[in-house]
Design a protein around this motif. Structure first.
Motif, PDB file in Angstrom:
ATOM      1  N   GLN A   1       6.443  -5.510  51.217  1.00  0.00           N
ATOM      2  CA  GLN A   1       6.777  -6.738  50.499  1.00  0.00           C
ATOM      3  C   GLN A   1       8.085  -7.325  51.014  1.00  0.00           C
ATOM      4  O   GLN A   1       8.181  -8.521  51.299  1.00  0.00           O
ATOM      5  CB  GLN A   1       6.889  -6.438  49.003  1.00  0.00           C
ATOM      6  CG  GLN A   1       7.535  -7.532  48.170  1.00  0.00           C
ATOM      7  CD  GLN A   1       6.692  -8.781  48.054  1.00  0.00           C
ATOM      8  OE1 GLN A   1       5.477  -8.733  48.186  1.00  0.00           O
ATOM      9  NE2 GLN A   1       7.335  -9.910  47.812  1.00  0.00           N
ATOM     10  N   ALA A   2       9.100  -6.494  51.154  1.00  0.00           N
ATOM     11  CA  ALA A   2      10.419  -6.986  51.576  1.00  0.00           C
ATOM     12  C   ALA A   2      10.406  -7.484  53.014  1.00  0.00           C
ATOM     13  O   ALA A   2      10.942  -8.552  53.330  1.00  0.00           O
ATOM     14  CB  ALA A   2      11.462  -5.886  51.405  1.00  0.00           C
ATOM     15  N   VAL A   3       9.781  -6.712  53.907  1.00  0.00           N
ATOM     16  CA  VAL A   3       9.801  -7.061  55.332  1.00  0.00           C
ATOM     17  C   VAL A   3       8.920  -8.274  55.609  1.00  0.00           C
ATOM     18  O   VAL A   3       9.317  -9.190  56.341  1.00  0.00           O
ATOM     19  CB  VAL A   3       9.361  -5.853  56.183  1.00  0.00           C
ATOM     20  CG1 VAL A   3       9.179  -6.254  57.639  1.00  0.00           C
ATOM     21  CG2 VAL A   3      10.390  -4.736  56.078  1.00  0.00           C
ATOM     22  N   SER A   4       7.727  -8.299  55.030  1.00  0.00           N
ATOM     23  CA  SER A   4       6.819  -9.411  55.326  1.00  0.00           C
ATOM     24  C   SER A   4       7.393 -10.734  54.836  1.00  0.00           C
ATOM     25  O   SER A   4       7.204 -11.781  55.471  1.00  0.00           O
ATOM     26  CB  SER A   4       5.448  -9.164  54.690  1.00  0.00           C
ATOM     27  OG  SER A   4       5.543  -9.136  53.275  1.00  0.00           O
ATOM     28  N   THR A   5       8.124 -10.730  53.728  1.00  0.00           N
ATOM     29  CA  THR A   5       8.685 -11.973  53.202  1.00  0.00           C
ATOM     30  C   THR A   5       9.732 -12.555  54.143  1.00  0.00           C
ATOM     31  O   THR A   5       9.918 -13.776  54.203  1.00  0.00           O
ATOM     32  CB  THR A   5       9.296 -11.736  51.811  1.00  0.00           C
ATOM     33  OG1 THR A   5       8.332 -11.086  50.988  1.00  0.00           O
ATOM     34  CG2 THR A   5       9.675 -13.054  51.149  1.00  0.00           C
ATOM     35  N   THR A   6      10.426 -11.717  54.911  1.00  0.00           N
ATOM     36  CA  THR A   6      11.437 -12.215  55.852  1.00  0.00           C
ATOM     37  C   THR A   6      10.840 -12.728  57.158  1.00  0.00           C
ATOM     38  O   THR A   6      11.562 -13.340  57.951  1.00  0.00           O
ATOM     39  CB  THR A   6      12.448 -11.107  56.186  1.00  0.00           C
ATOM     40  OG1 THR A   6      11.777 -10.023  56.853  1.00  0.00           O
ATOM     41  CG2 THR A   6      13.115 -10.577  54.922  1.00  0.00           C
ATOM     42  N   ALA A   7       9.554 -12.474  57.415  1.00  0.00           N
ATOM     43  CA  ALA A   7       8.883 -12.934  58.644  1.00  0.00           C
ATOM     44  C   ALA A   7       9.676 -12.554  59.893  1.00  0.00           C
ATOM     45  O   ALA A   7      10.116 -13.412  60.664  1.00  0.00           O
ATOM     46  CB  ALA A   7       8.655 -14.439  58.610  1.00  0.00           C
TER      47      ALA A   7
ATOM     48  N   GLY B   1       2.165 -13.730  56.351  1.00  0.00           N
ATOM     49  CA  GLY B   1       2.732 -12.621  55.599  1.00  0.00           C
ATOM     50  C   GLY B   1       3.895 -13.050  54.734  1.00  0.00           C
ATOM     51  O   GLY B   1       4.046 -12.604  53.586  1.00  0.00           O
ATOM     52  N   SER B   2       4.739 -13.926  55.265  1.00  0.00           N
ATOM     53  CA  SER B   2       5.869 -14.410  54.476  1.00  0.00           C
ATOM     54  C   SER B   2       5.401 -15.219  53.273  1.00  0.00           C
ATOM     55  O   SER B   2       5.945 -15.083  52.168  1.00  0.00           O
ATOM     56  CB  SER B   2       6.787 -15.265  55.360  1.00  0.00           C
ATOM     57  OG  SER B   2       7.908 -15.712  54.642  1.00  0.00           O
ATOM     58  N   ALA B   3       4.390 -16.067  53.468  1.00  0.00           N
ATOM     59  CA  ALA B   3       3.858 -16.850  52.351  1.00  0.00           C
ATOM     60  C   ALA B   3       3.247 -15.946  51.293  1.00  0.00           C
ATOM     61  O   ALA B   3       3.426 -16.172  50.086  1.00  0.00           O
ATOM     62  CB  ALA B   3       2.817 -17.849  52.861  1.00  0.00           C
TER      63      ALA B   3
END
Length: 505
Positions: free
Chosen positions: A41-47, A307-309
């Motif tokens: 969750q944390a990593v994908s949100t930062t793209a 992933g970020s979206a």
């Protein structure tokens, strides 16, 4: 007899309470997720894959790339300090409201209302921006393989289809989706790294559009917001096994991990290893980059934006769910559908707002005022939320009597950096004629704070529970090992014998 032996003996004599103590976040499903889900969750949100490509292009165009790298290092250190401050609260409470709930415990409901407004602006705006970028990446890919350029309608339909797909995935349960996207993100990162370390097959043109006039501003703003979203891990605290430990660890290390990935791309570009990556991103096949590399690059960018979206939608759903659960917003938003244990109405609210934003931006066109306003709004809203959350963390530790000199230094440096970036953002947006965007966001924050302060008066018949967090349940304690009492808000809670239950503040 030892204390443990006495507790075990007492458990056989204890009568079962007629009203079992349940956590407010029990409907979401407690302690189902692993630490990998939180990290995803944390990593994908930062793209990170998209961020490293854009940062490499930024360094390639910088008039003084060494200075740009040093500025980026300073900003990343500041974000790590912010993460360390937030981790102090995450280690003490798990809340589906994330920074909103943290601030409520430290600074009260008005400050929490402003943080909620800032976070909603950030996550809704980020999701809209990422989906617009996703459409553009797929359009560029289609052009490379020989299809005609996409117009407004295909771009719009692509964005809306992505919104529907993300909403369906989050409604079904975000665990499988985040795992899949993290694998895709990792594959994209590996591909980008290979392009950076492999012998270059093409060279960048001698002259690129320079950044000398706005280099410092652009580097600071990009670095600060390329890593924004790491705090979204806090929203999954109640749903995570050992939530306090896992979330606190994620908040501490995700900014450093993603920051190193971004810096590695900048250093490689400075060393002359980023020509292929930057050429493929800026010029496609126009500089002789093989079409297969350009296609793979745009696929990696598209997956990173997707992933970020998805991470942003997941964060919005948990925040809106918390506002509904606490009856700050309509209580229907706090309902959880039984099959998948996800907040369906909150997801619908988030996806509807994001779809409206995608429509507005796609119809307005790239480079239009709505794009600039959205960018300024996302940045200002997030900075304000960070600032209040850090101050709230310090205030909470003061109330607990657990404030240390180290935390004071870390928080002071974090607040100083946030203040500098806010001043730069305000001056930069004013120079570009986007000052009204900051004023509008500020007004939304004030409205959020005012609503949180007035809602108790507007709804006198409802008991409010601002700042709810995951509590121990009856099943978590040895029978007879804890007393059952009511908190100030009227809820049943467990407490040690002779102690009054209450919040961690």
């Amino acid at each position: 007899m030892s204390a443990l032996g006495e507790a075990i003996e007492r458990s056989f004599r204890a009568a079962e309470h007629d009203q079992p103590v349940l956590s407010p976040h029990r409907p979401l499903g407690r302690r189902r997720l692993t630490g990998w889900s939180v990290l995803a969750q944390a990593v994908s949100t930062t793209a990170p894959a998209a961020s490293m490509v854009i940062f490499a292009a930024l360094i390639a165009r910088a008039g003084d790339p060494v200075s740009a790298l040093l500025i980026a290092v300073a900003v990343i250190i500041g974000l790590c300090l912010i993460g360390a401050c937030l981790a102090q609260v995450a280690a003490r409470m798990a809340a589906a409201g994330g920074l909103y709930s943290y601030t409520a415990r430290g600074l009260g409901r008005r400050a929490a209302g402003a943080v909620a407004a800032g976070l909603l602006i950030k996550y809704l705006g980020s999701a809209v921006s990422c989906l617009v970028q996703l459409s553009l990446a797929l359009s560029a890919l289609a052009t490379v393989i020989g299809l005609p350029p996409w117009g407004t309608v295909p771009l719009l339909l692509t964005g809306l289809a992505a919104v529907a797909g993300i909403g369906w995935l989050v409604w079904r349960g975000v665990r499988a989706a985040t795992y899949g996207l993290m694998i895709i993100e990792a594959a994209a990162l590996v591909f980008m790294i290979i392009l950076l370390v492999a012998p270059p097959v093409v060279r960048l043109p001698e002259v690129l559009p320079p950044l000398e006039t706005e280099q410092t501003y652009r580097v600071i703003m990009f670095t600060a917001f390329a890593l924004a979203g790491f705090e979204s891990a806090a929203f999954l605290g109640p749903e995570t096994r050992r939530g306090t430990t896992v979330v606190a660890r994620t908040l501490r290390w995700t900014p450093a991990l993603c920051g190193l990935v971004v810096l590695a791309a900048g250093v490689a570009t400075l060393a002359g290893q980023g020509d292929v990556l930057v050429s493929a991103y800026l010029f496609g096949t126009g500089q002789g980059v093989p079409a297969a590399i350009v296609i793979a690059l745009h696929l990696g960018l598209a997956s990173s934006w997707l992933g970020s979206a998805l991470g942003s939608v997941n964060a919005v759903s948990r925040l809106v769910y918390t506002l509904g659960l606490e009856r700050v917003w309509p209580s229907v938003l706090g309902r959880v559908q039984a099959r998948f244990r996800t907040p369906g109405w909150a997801i619908l609210f988030g996806c509807s707002a994001i779809a409206a934003g995608v429509i507005v931006l796609q119809l307005a066109g790239r480079g239009s005022p709505p794009h600039d306003w959205l960018s300024a709004g996302i940045r200002f809203g997030l900075l304000a939320a960070y600032l209040l959350a850090v101050i709230g963390a310090v205030r909470l530790l003061v109330r607990l009597g657990e404030l240390t000199r180290r935390v004071v230094v870390v928080a002071g440096l974090a607040v100083l950096e946030l203040a500098v970036i806010i001043v730069l953002l305000a001056s930069g947006t004013a120079q570009r004629g986007h000052g009204p965007a900051v004023i509008v966001v500020g007004a939304i924050l004030v409205v959020g704070a005012a609503w949180a302060g007035l809602v108790r008066r507007l709804r006198p018949g409802r008991r409010l529970r601002i700042g709810t967090f995951d509590r121990h349940e009856s099943a978590d304690a040895l029978p007879g090992g804890a007393a059952v009492r009511r908190t100030d808000s009227g809820e049943l809670a467990l407490a040690g014998r002779g102690r009054r239950p209450g919040p961690p503040a």
